[in-house]
Design an enzyme around this catalytic site. Structure first.
Site, PDB file in Angstrom:
ATOM      1  N   ARG B 301     -60.341  20.161  98.411  1.00 43.75           N
ATOM      2  CA  ARG B 301     -59.474  21.330  98.184  1.00 43.75           C
ATOM      3  C   ARG B 301     -60.019  22.569  98.877  1.00 43.75           C
ATOM      4  O   ARG B 301     -59.272  23.332  99.500  1.00 43.75           O
ATOM      5  CB  ARG B 301     -59.319  21.560  96.682  1.00 43.75           C
ATOM      6  CG  ARG B 301     -58.372  20.550  96.078  1.00 43.75           C
ATOM      7  CD  ARG B 301     -58.249  20.606  94.571  1.00 43.75           C
ATOM      8  NE  ARG B 301     -57.193  19.652  94.192  1.00 43.75           N
ATOM      9  CZ  ARG B 301     -56.765  19.451  92.955  1.00 43.75           C
ATOM     10  NH1 ARG B 301     -57.280  20.123  91.943  1.00 43.75           N
ATOM     11  NH2 ARG B 301     -55.797  18.582  92.723  1.00 43.75           N
ATOM     12  N   TYR B 442     -50.725  19.238 100.451  1.00 46.85           N
ATOM     13  CA  TYR B 442     -51.636  18.123 100.154  1.00 46.85           C
ATOM     14  C   TYR B 442     -52.898  18.554  99.396  1.00 46.85           C
ATOM     15  O   TYR B 442     -53.151  19.722  99.228  1.00 46.85           O
ATOM     16  CB  TYR B 442     -51.916  17.235 101.355  1.00 46.85           C
ATOM     17  CG  TYR B 442     -52.499  17.791 102.636  1.00 46.85           C
ATOM     18  CD1 TYR B 442     -53.148  18.995 102.719  1.00 46.85           C
ATOM     19  CD2 TYR B 442     -52.393  17.017 103.800  1.00 46.85           C
ATOM     20  CE1 TYR B 442     -53.691  19.421 103.917  1.00 46.85           C
ATOM     21  CE2 TYR B 442     -52.931  17.441 104.996  1.00 46.85           C
ATOM     22  CZ  TYR B 442     -53.581  18.642 105.042  1.00 46.85           C
ATOM     23  OH  TYR B 442     -54.116  19.059 106.222  1.00 46.85           O
ATOM     24  N   GLU B 443     -53.611  17.561  98.900  1.00 45.48           N
ATOM     25  CA  GLU B 443     -54.764  17.791  97.993  1.00 45.48           C
ATOM     26  C   GLU B 443     -54.356  18.543  96.735  1.00 45.48           C
ATOM     27  O   GLU B 443     -55.112  19.362  96.217  1.00 45.48           O
ATOM     28  CB  GLU B 443     -55.898  18.533  98.710  1.00 45.48           C
ATOM     29  CG  GLU B 443     -56.540  17.772  99.837  1.00 45.48           C
ATOM     30  CD  GLU B 443     -57.134  16.433  99.397  1.00 45.48           C
ATOM     31  OE1 GLU B 443     -57.477  16.293  98.215  1.00 45.48           O
ATOM     32  OE2 GLU B 443     -57.208  15.538 100.241  1.00 45.48           O
ATOM     33  N   GLY B 444     -53.182  18.254  96.223  1.00 48.58           N
ATOM     34  CA  GLY B 444     -52.674  18.974  95.051  1.00 48.58           C
ATOM     35  C   GLY B 444     -51.869  20.160  95.513  1.00 48.58           C
ATOM     36  O   GLY B 444     -52.418  21.083  96.112  1.00 48.58           O
ATOM     37  N   GLN B 449     -52.375  23.640  91.786  1.00 46.22           N
ATOM     38  CA  GLN B 449     -53.580  24.484  91.774  1.00 46.22           C
ATOM     39  C   GLN B 449     -53.438  25.603  90.741  1.00 46.22           C
ATOM     40  O   GLN B 449     -54.376  25.921  90.010  1.00 46.22           O
ATOM     41  CB  GLN B 449     -53.829  25.105  93.155  1.00 46.22           C
ATOM     42  CG  GLN B 449     -53.955  24.130  94.311  1.00 46.22           C
ATOM     43  CD  GLN B 449     -55.070  23.124  94.138  1.00 46.22           C
ATOM     44  OE1 GLN B 449     -56.126  23.451  93.598  1.00 46.22           O
ATOM     45  NE2 GLN B 449     -54.831  21.904  94.556  1.00 46.22           N
TER      46      GLN B 449
END
Lengths: 590, 590
Positions: B301, B442-444, B449
């Site tokens: 992240r 992406y990555e959450g 977040q």
């Protein structure tokens, strides 16, 4: 798939502007509410059923240039033919030349929907409409007789040729030359870039309107003339003759609107004909071309604003549909055994989707109000007409800039709602994000619009036009404050109006005292501030006396979630310029 | 062309975080300021001279899938080889396995620059770094011995396999199966989508880390295990053996980062080997795979946050360079006979470019501070280490979400500065706008977040961790208020801190009283509000005692032009939820 939002459009049309009352009072002749509804319904049907299904192939195949010939994507030329057959090209065109003479307001609503269907398609006819206006207002009867009917029917299309490599926002730098032949025609030489639908296979002939300089013309914009340059000459009987000396030398490889050919046009290269120079006919007076072009440009700016609204509406619908289908996580309060919830039930997604809906509707209100003002300026007389024209002039830069910024923002949010699928081209969310991005640029960048608002529009009628508008917004605020079901809308609008008042005073002061750079530094935030207030106030106005719980709930969301931005924008306008020059000197010099 | 901003990076590294003092105090061992400068300089040189020149061909040609084989664009495999030879892959990797063991802070600075060079290139190694971490912390010594050294050197690359069609943000829905064979290995079956660099020609082997469920595993995320699945088996002597039963079935056609192959990976389809099932080895404990994956994910992240910073920096440089070259109009105050001015002299362009610079630098400060906290959590002990870990945990969602939102905003503004040329692909501004758009997803997603910040990070240490951070920001504010040359920064920061305090109190109250949906509804504006305050305060902190007029001028611009947004964000958090549900019910239901 796009579904024309005919109820929202009809509601905005009738109750955000004063259109419903006008129809009742017969101000628009025998135009009835039923006919208005029928036209919106049919334009929407065409957008959803005919245009939208061809958007994807348009994006994927794009227009193709080969040996000077541009081929539009499969099915597009046929789509254009059906569109003309439906009479859509001449919706707001003069009846004298075969048009339907309908109000700009109605045409703007239709343009919104066509742009939701495909921006790359809708942009083409927009330019023809501009050409029709310029010819109708400024051309000789002979030129009108030769060209107008076929432009109105759509048998031929028109283009606007302004930009040259060194002359974009600044037309002073224009170099294209026009040499008088002596027989009433001119020979045009030069290169024009970014010419939308400069070459294509929709029509047999293309009518180029071209800005160029006469030999002894004054420098700057006061030495620019406007010429009509047909791709093919027109014989006396209306049939097409020889090819004129103009051609498409190249086409841009663009981020989006792939189906719309963006051409570099070469005039007078000697490629066609025996004598060098493309043959052109003067429109309006010599050296007064810019005034003619501004006739086209103002309406083109509103039309580009409609692209912002259209893209935002399409992106919002797509995102809502996806959020209703896609299941991830369990929303707080959802039954434990119900599995994953549709993501539309998650508060963060609700906020995103409502922001999209709210911004779209704010832009719609501003653009429709602008179109309405244009209609009233045409229909009314005397001081009333002048006042409505000033209103249209003030609203035009906001209609263009705010709406197209909204188009980009909303398309970006819509892509985000799709998650990873949004980044994959097959969903179409990414195509909207790509298409949307041109609208803040062309027809005068949004920065230019903001400067126009501050430098040209604020001073209109000695500043009275803006004062009158803000006064009306205060009346709207009062009626909202007394309405129920709108939560804190009245209070939020009052604050926002204070911010607008303070920012306007600052601008007036800066202009009066010659602090031009301070006014220019605040132009963009000022335009956004003004637009937010209008967007909420105009929509709120429609709530009073018109039962529409969905609209009322959206207005409350606008006021309680989006309007707070005015405080920051006011600060940027009134206090932001101080830090600009020092930082620019330190960080931006070459 | 991109020029590595080594001075700004070094300044941020040393003075926004406490790094400079730490170096003096020897907290980072024998790492010296000279060595730090040398590494930044060399990483920047590689980014600017080696990576950046290949970005365009990467975008234009993209990765190509044919017969299960992915070919990266011309020159890319060789670029990767040079990158590994330079030792860059192991910058922050453990020395035990051939890495350089340098601080995360330094590695993050390098990652920023590589992403400025090309996001599509830099994303690949990021995933290898994640795999290295997961193996280092959770794998058996045997697995470490077989894989770590080659992952650290870059001879092999790693991937992260989480997402399945029905399981994106919500990993509860994961379906991939892992069946124990009895010999310590497992057979993996299932489909994974959106696998970055899932297949490519950079390396001979690819080490997939795959989440899957054991038979009888509990439902939900407590039944997920992590497995290592190599593309090729590794013989005892380290040479490569037979192909494992995993392959790339398709590749996504994406908006941007075209050179980065985004693969659908099929495990256990029987395509390779005699026995069905891809052979995998367990990493960590059974059913504890998510904990292992979060080790990778937190740093990933932050790495994605660096993509936001990197893209924003590249877009800003490109726009400034264009604005210095391109001449249009005459700026107010410019000499009358000087012709057109470079557009950088127009106040509206100045505002745009400074907004880009300011947002980039705010994101840089937050991400570097996050990296620094990670380093301190590793170096310190006891309560100090816990406090620094909490700081890193709080900053991670902001580092990811704020920076990637900034990446999109700044890339969009940069395109706008280019006018019509920005919409044409050849300038490269449009490519940055396309590339930037994946990072908020992406990555959450950035929504995830924000929810992470509110639901998991605010309650850390009973809320004390956030209170401590805000207390530090207040100290920063005081030091700023006493500094000169910062205009109204002190006062603006004080207001913004009040907004942050009020919004934080609201969130704490909502969580304490079970009003979860209200907290969730405000999560995104809360994250932005928090990030703006930190972004300005951390940068302002660096001004005290460090002569840097450019930085001071930029901080003043941030405070006087961008920080005012906190008022609107506070309103959205504390008053915005009320209108959400009514509007959602009326407008968003299927």
């Amino acid at each position: 798939m796009y579904r024309a939002p005919v109820d929202e459009i009809a509601f905005t049309l009738k109750h955000v502007t004063g259109f419903a009352a006008d129809l009742d009072a017969g101000r628009f002749g025998d135009l009835s509410e039923d006919l208005v509804d029928a036209i919106i319904g049919e334009a929407g049907r065409f957008a959803a059923e005919e245009i939208a299904p061809l958007a994807k192939v348009g994006d994927e195949k794009g227009a193709v240039l080969k040996d000077g010939t541009v081929t539009t994507p499969p099915g597009w030329a046929d789509l254009y033919r059906r569109w003309c057959e439906g009479g859509w090209n001449g919706l707001a065109a003069p009846e004298e030349f075969g048009g339907q003479g309908l109000p700009t307001l109605l045409s703007v609503a239709a343009i919104e929907m066509w742009n939701s269907g495909s921006m790359a398609f809708a942009i083409g006819p927009t330019l023809t409409v501009g050409a029709i206006e310029a010819l109708e207002k400024h051309a000789t009867p002979e030129l009108q007789k030769t060209y107008l009917e076929k432009l109105v029917s759509g048998e031929w299309m028109g283009t606007m040729n302004l930009t040259e490599p060194q002359a974009g926002s600044d037309l002073n730098a224009l170099k294209a030359r026009a040499e008088p032949v002596g027989d009433g025609t001119y020979r045009i030489f030069g290169q024009k870039i970014f010419i939308t639908y400069g070459e294509h296979d929709f029509t047999d002939n293309i009518v180029h309107l071209v800005l160029a300089r006469l030999p002894d013309a004054p420098a700057g914009t006061k030495g620019i003339s406007l010429f009509l340059v047909p791709k093919f000459f027109v014989n006396d009987d209306g049939s097409l003759g020889a090819r004129n000396d103009v051609f498409c030398a190249s086409m841009e490889h663009k981020l989006g609107i792939h189906a719309s050919p963006t051409c570099t046009m070469i005039y007078g290269d000697g490629k066609f004909g025996d004598t060098p120079g493309a043959v052109g006919w003067l429109i309006g007076e010599e050296n007064r071309g810019l005034a003619c072009m501004f006739t086209m440009m103002n309406n083109a700016r509103l039309a580009v604003g409609m692209q912002g609204v259209g893209i935002a509406e399409a992106a919002t619908q797509k995102a809502i549909a996806y959020a209703q289908e896609r299941r991830q996580g369990r929303a707080a309060g959802a039954p434990k055994d119900g599995g994953m919830s549709p993501i539309v039930e998650h508060p963060d997604i609700k906020r995103t989707l409502l922001t999209m809906k709210a911004e779209t509707q704010m832009a719609r209100a501003i653009t429709y109000a602008c179109a309405y003002a244009i209609d009233r300026a045409r229909l009314d007389e005397g001081e009333e007409a002048t006042a409505w024209q000033a209103r249209a002039d003030i609203l035009t830069p906001m209609a263009k800039a705010f709406s197209t910024d909204v188009g980009v923002e909303v398309a970006s949010l819509g892509l985000q709602v799709h998650g990873g699928m949004g980044y994959v081209e097959e969903t179409g969310a990414a195509a909207l994000y790509r298409d949307a991005r041109i609208a803040p640029i062309y027809e005068g960048t949004n920065g230019i619009q903001a400067i126009d608002l501050v430098m040209r529009k604020l001073p209109l009628q000695g500043g009275e036009a803006v004062v009158r508008l803000i006064g009306e917004l205060r009346v709207d605020q009062k009626s909202v404050a007394e309405a129920s079901g709108l939560g804190a809308t009245g209070a939020k609008l009052a604050n926002a109006l204070d911010d607008l008042g303070a920012a306007t005073d600052f601008m007036a002061g800066a202009l009066a005292e010659g602090r031009v750079n301070e006014a220019l530094a605040g132009a963009t935030p000022y335009l956004r501030l003004f637009s937010l207030v209008i967007g909420v106030a105009f929509n709120a106005r429609a709530v009073a006396g018109n039962e529409n719980p969905g609209h009322a709930a959206l207005v409350r969301f606008m006021a309680e979630n989006l309007l707070g931005e005015t405080g920051a924008l006011r600060q940027r306008v009134t206090e932001g310029a101080g830090s600009l020059d020092a930082a620019a000197d330190a960080l931006l010099s070459a």
